[in-house]
Design a protein around this motif. Structure first.
Motif, PDB file in Angstrom:
ATOM      1  N   ALA A   1      39.169  31.609  38.010  1.00 33.67           N
ATOM      2  CA  ALA A   1      39.054  30.784  36.802  1.00 33.67           C
ATOM      3  C   ALA A   1      40.408  30.375  36.218  1.00 33.67           C
ATOM      4  CB  ALA A   1      38.241  31.534  35.740  1.00 33.67           C
ATOM      5  N   MET A   2      41.491  30.871  36.796  1.00 31.41           N
ATOM      6  CA  MET A   2      42.814  30.496  36.283  1.00 31.41           C
ATOM      7  C   MET A   2      43.019  28.991  36.465  1.00 31.41           C
ATOM      8  SD  MET A   2      45.268  33.583  37.694  1.00 31.41           S
ATOM      9  CE  MET A   2      46.723  32.913  36.852  1.00 31.41           C
TER      10      MET A   2
ATOM     11  N   VAL B   1      52.676  33.066  43.477  1.00 29.69           N
ATOM     12  CA  VAL B   1      52.943  34.416  43.969  1.00 29.69           C
ATOM     13  C   VAL B   1      51.634  35.187  44.173  1.00 29.69           C
ATOM     14  CG1 VAL B   1      54.034  36.628  43.437  1.00 29.69           C
ATOM     15  CG2 VAL B   1      55.213  34.494  42.888  1.00 29.69           C
ATOM     16  N   LEU B   2      50.653  34.927  43.310  1.00 29.86           N
ATOM     17  CA  LEU B   2      49.377  35.633  43.383  1.00 29.86           C
ATOM     18  C   LEU B   2      48.474  35.108  44.493  1.00 29.86           C
ATOM     19  CD1 LEU B   2      48.418  35.963  39.598  1.00 29.86           C
ATOM     20  CD2 LEU B   2      49.357  37.735  41.097  1.00 29.86           C
TER      21      LEU B   2
ATOM     22  N   LYS C   1      43.818  37.506  50.254  1.00 35.05           N
ATOM     23  CA  LYS C   1      43.589  38.726  51.028  1.00 35.05           C
ATOM     24  C   LYS C   1      42.447  39.536  50.435  1.00 35.05           C
ATOM     25  CE  LYS C   1      45.974  42.777  52.912  1.00 35.05           C
ATOM     26  NZ  LYS C   1      47.258  43.521  52.986  1.00 35.05           N
ATOM     27  N   ALA C   2      42.411  39.633  49.118  1.00 35.16           N
ATOM     28  CA  ALA C   2      41.335  40.373  48.451  1.00 35.16           C
ATOM     29  C   ALA C   2      39.988  39.706  48.716  1.00 35.16           C
ATOM     30  CB  ALA C   2      41.597  40.457  46.955  1.00 35.16           C
ATOM     31  N   LYS C   3      39.954  38.371  48.677  1.00 32.18           N
ATOM     32  CA  LYS C   3      38.715  37.635  48.959  1.00 32.18           C
ATOM     33  C   LYS C   3      38.244  37.899  50.382  1.00 32.18           C
ATOM     34  CE  LYS C   3      39.321  33.727  45.776  1.00 32.18           C
ATOM     35  NZ  LYS C   3      39.542  32.259  45.700  1.00 32.18           N
TER      36      LYS C   3
ATOM     37  N   ARG D   1      44.366  46.963  45.001  1.00 26.84           N
ATOM     38  CA  ARG D   1      45.534  47.666  44.438  1.00 26.84           C
ATOM     39  C   ARG D   1      46.775  46.771  44.504  1.00 26.84           C
ATOM     40  NH1 ARG D   1      43.193  52.188  47.266  1.00 26.84           N
ATOM     41  NH2 ARG D   1      42.528  53.826  45.817  1.00 26.84           N
ATOM     42  N   SER D   2      46.956  46.112  45.649  1.00 29.05           N
ATOM     43  CA  SER D   2      48.113  45.233  45.813  1.00 29.05           C
ATOM     44  C   SER D   2      48.051  44.054  44.845  1.00 29.05           C
ATOM     45  CB  SER D   2      48.174  44.709  47.255  1.00 29.05           C
ATOM     46  OG  SER D   2      48.369  45.763  48.165  1.00 29.05           O
ATOM     47  N   LEU D   3      46.876  43.471  44.720  1.00 27.03           N
ATOM     48  CA  LEU D   3      46.704  42.313  43.840  1.00 27.03           C
ATOM     49  C   LEU D   3      46.971  42.683  42.386  1.00 27.03           C
ATOM     50  CD1 LEU D   3      45.814  39.446  43.155  1.00 27.03           C
ATOM     51  CD2 LEU D   3      43.423  40.215  43.294  1.00 27.03           C
TER      52      LEU D   3
END
Length: 242
Positions: free
Chosen positions: A28-29, A35-36, A42-44, A188-190
Motif C-alpha cells: 500500500a506504500m 532499498v525495500l 523475497k518475502a512475497k 526478519r530481513s525485511l
C-alpha cells in the motif's frame, strides 16, 4: 522501533495472517522505497510458497476425517474413564476397590488426556492401554470394563490409521515446515532493513510505515501469547488433574 515478533509461538494460521497483513502494508506504500523493493519481493516469494503449502494442508482430504476420528476416540476415552469412576461407587467392595485402582492408573496418564494434542493423546492412550492389559487384565473383567477398553483401543487405532494416511498425503507436497523457515528469515530481513532505513532517514513516510507495521504486529503477538498461556495452563491441568 518495530515491535519484536516471537515466531516460535505463532501457529501456522497466525503466521499466515500476520505475514499477509504486513505485506499488504508494504504493497500500500504510494512510492515503494527502492532499498525495500528486493526485500519485499523475497518475502512475497517465500510467502507464496508457504501459502501454497498452507492451502494443501487445509485441503488435505484426511484433515476433517482425522478430526472426526479424534472426536470418536475422545468419546471412547471419556466413556471408559466415567464407567470406571462409576464402578468405584458400587456397593460391592471388591468392584469398588478394583475401580479405584484402575482410576489411579488412568490418572497417571492424565484424567483429561483427551484434551491433549493429537500426538500426545495418541501416545498416552497407547501407554494406558498397554499398562492396563499387561497388569490389570483380570481386574478389568471384575468390573466389566474390558469391552469399554477395547472400544478405546479400537478408536485410537482408527485415528492412527487416518493420521498416517494424512501424513503420506502431505509428504507429496512442500511441507509447511520446509516453507516456514525461509519465510520467517525473509520477514526478519525485511523488518530489519525497514528499521535501519527509518533510523537513517527519519522521514514521515517511514514513520507512518513503522506505525502501520506495529499496528499489525501488536495484536497478533498478544493473541499468540494468550493462546500459548491457555495451552500451558491446559498442559499443567493434564499433569495435575486434581
Amino acid at each position: 522501533m518495530i515491535k519484536s515478533i516471537n515466531y516460535s509461538i505463532l501457529t501456522v494460521e497466525q503466521l499466515y495472517t500476520l505475514t499477509q497483513g504486513l505485506l499488504n502494508i508494504y504493497n500500500a506504500m504510494p512510492e515503494p522505497h527502492e532499498v525495500l523493493t528486493p526485500f519485499v519481493a523475497k518475502a512475497k516469494k517465500h510467502f507464496n510458497a508457504f501459502s501454497n503449502a498452507f492451502e494443501v494442508n487445509h485441503k488435505n482430504p484426511y484433515t476433517p476425517l482425522k478430526a472426526q476420528k479424534d472426536s470418536e476416540r475422545d468419546e471412547a476415552f471419556v466413556a471408559f474413564r466415567n464407567f470406571v469412576e462409576a464402578c468405584s461407587h458400587r456397593r460391592n467392595p471388591e468392584v469398588a476397590r478394583v475401580a479405584e485402582k484402575i482410576m489411579s492408573i488412568i490418572n497417571r496418564y492424565g484424567w483429561t488426556l483427551w484434551r491433549s494434542g493429537y500426538k500426545t493423546e495418541t501416545a498416552k492412550i497407547d501407554n494406558l492401554v498397554a499398562d492396563l492389559e499387561a497388569n490389570q487384565n483380570e481386574e478389568l473383567a471384575v468390573i466389566g470394563a474390558r469391552d469399554w477398553l477395547d472400544e478405546l483401543e479400537a478408536a485410537n487405532a482408527n485415528f492412527k490409521e487416518v493420521a498416517m494416511k494424512s501424513i503420506l498425503q502431505a509428504e507429496e507436497d512442500a511441507t509447511l515446515t520446509e516453507t516456514r523457515v525461509p519465510l520467517e528469515s525473509a520477514l526478519r530481513s525485511l523488518l530489519s532493513i525497514t528499521e535501519l532505513l527509518n533510523e537513517s532517514e527519519q522521514s514521515a513516510e517511514m514513520k507512518e510505515l513503522i506505525e502501520s507495521l506495529n499496528e499489525a504486529i501488536t495484536p497478533a503477538m498478544a493473541t499468540a501469547r494468550a493462546a500459548q498461556t491457555r495451552q500451558q495452563n491446559q498442559e499443567s491441568n493434564n499433569i495435575n488433574p486434581n
